[in-house]
Design a protein around this motif. Sequence first.
Motif, PDB file in Angstrom:
ATOM      1  N   THR A  94      -3.516  -3.651  -5.762  1.00 38.47           N
ATOM      2  CA  THR A  94      -3.644  -2.254  -5.339  1.00 38.47           C
ATOM      3  C   THR A  94      -4.945  -2.035  -4.570  1.00 38.47           C
ATOM      4  N   ALA A  95      -6.029  -2.624  -5.060  1.00 39.04           N
ATOM      5  CA  ALA A  95      -7.317  -2.470  -4.387  1.00 39.04           C
ATOM      6  C   ALA A  95      -7.242  -2.980  -2.951  1.00 39.04           C
ATOM      7  N   ALA A  98      -4.609  -0.587  -0.854  1.00 39.51           N
ATOM      8  CA  ALA A  98      -5.107   0.777  -0.677  1.00 39.51           C
ATOM      9  C   ALA A  98      -6.331   0.797   0.235  1.00 39.51           C
ATOM     10  N   THR A  99      -7.240  -0.151   0.054  1.00 42.63           N
ATOM     11  CA  THR A  99      -8.466  -0.174   0.851  1.00 42.63           C
ATOM     12  C   THR A  99      -8.180  -0.437   2.329  1.00 42.63           C
ATOM     13  N   PRO A 123      -4.821   6.509   1.325  1.00 43.10           N
ATOM     14  CA  PRO A 123      -4.957   5.278   0.528  1.00 43.10           C
ATOM     15  C   PRO A 123      -4.742   5.505  -0.967  1.00 43.10           C
ATOM     16  N   GLY A 127      -1.995   3.421  -2.987  1.00 37.23           N
ATOM     17  CA  GLY A 127      -2.360   2.656  -4.174  1.00 37.23           C
ATOM     18  C   GLY A 127      -1.531   3.037  -5.394  1.00 37.23           C
ATOM     19  N   GLY A 131       1.122   0.591  -7.432  1.00 37.26           N
ATOM     20  CA  GLY A 131       1.029   0.405  -8.879  1.00 37.26           C
ATOM     21  C   GLY A 131       2.309   0.817  -9.585  1.00 37.26           C
ATOM     22  N   GLY A 246      -2.802   0.978 -10.915  1.00 34.86           N
ATOM     23  CA  GLY A 246      -3.050   1.252  -9.502  1.00 34.86           C
ATOM     24  C   GLY A 246      -4.227   2.191  -9.321  1.00 34.86           C
ATOM     25  N   GLY A 249      -7.349   0.319  -9.776  1.00 36.40           N
ATOM     26  CA  GLY A 249      -7.652  -0.466  -8.585  1.00 36.40           C
ATOM     27  C   GLY A 249      -8.316   0.370  -7.505  1.00 36.40           C
ATOM     28  N   ILE A 250      -7.849   1.592  -7.336  1.00 36.04           N
ATOM     29  CA  ILE A 250      -8.430   2.510  -6.348  1.00 36.04           C
ATOM     30  C   ILE A 250      -9.882   2.818  -6.702  1.00 36.04           C
ATOM     31  N   ALA A 259     -12.850  -4.432  -1.236  1.00 33.92           N
ATOM     32  CA  ALA A 259     -11.774  -4.926  -2.089  1.00 33.92           C
ATOM     33  C   ALA A 259     -11.646  -6.425  -1.898  1.00 33.92           C
TER      34      ALA A 259
END
Length: 341
Positions: A94-95, A98-99, A123, A127, A131, A246, A249-250, A259
Amino acid sequence: MSTKAAEGAAPLATRQRRRRLPTELSIFLVLVGIALIYEALGWMFIGQSFLMNSQRLTIMILQVSVIGIIAVGVTQVIITGGIDLSSGSVVGMTAMIATSFAQSSTWGRAVFPSLTDLPAVVPIMVGLLIGAAAGLANGALIAYTKIPPFIATLGMFVSARGVAKWYTKGQPVSGITEQFHFIGTKAWPVVVFLVVALIFHIALRYTRYGKFTYAIGANPQAARVSGINIEAHLVKVYVIAGLLAGLAGIVTAARAETAQASMGVGYELDAIAATVIGGTSLTGGVGRITGTVIGTIILGVMTSGFTFLRIDAYYQEIVKGFIIVAAVVIDVYRQKKRRKH
């Protein structure tokens, strides 16, 4: 047994039940005890206070907030009698993804050069969807194919980490916008953790979702007979666990301002440890978010205390393993005692 003996035994049993401390209070007392032990050892061997260092405590709380977000989802999974080994890998996947949607146009090596300077909500939503999709895959496999949760989530553990590495061929994703970075600044990770914990504390304790979750973990057959759609509810629980992984992770990527595919390694074990230390039974049907919050803080205090006393990281992992096993042994003993009563 005579009538008088029976009458005398009843008040005795009642008094014993009254004397028994609530699980959360017992866990909180353990937290206080561990903190005081570190305080004493700090003065004895380091010549410093463990509790009076506000910077150390702030760092500790920020570090455990991400584990706490994951642990809230893991708690719900374990209450149903399942397990989730994939959450750490979902954090990394997820990181990364999303990043890549949170990069600034000033960064020369954007993953998607035409999709830079997007609002932070983009994002974040990406993310959360990633997730939730991982959780949906876990839940569907467990509910409809009857694969054991250990195997299903272990598969996601490997696959999600593979996706994280494949996504940018192992290269980190950096150059995020200020909007996205803001999520990980100051005390916001802690705020996110506490809000998530409060929402699901209410959901588990006061809603039909919570009643169904406990019922499935306590007795799946009885839950099915009472009209609960076990398969649909299990999918829901695993989707929520994936969603929270998720979110973790964000927050992790926003806080680090980058990330990497290795993000979240071992987080699933820490989340399970925090959950079990917090009083959630691995046999299912028992557990509370309040206990998980305290368990998360205990884990953070232990880790911070090890660092404070300059104990090697290898020993930290050994001790952490012993503590997890001890928590499970205590839970087994508690369940046997409850069945006798």
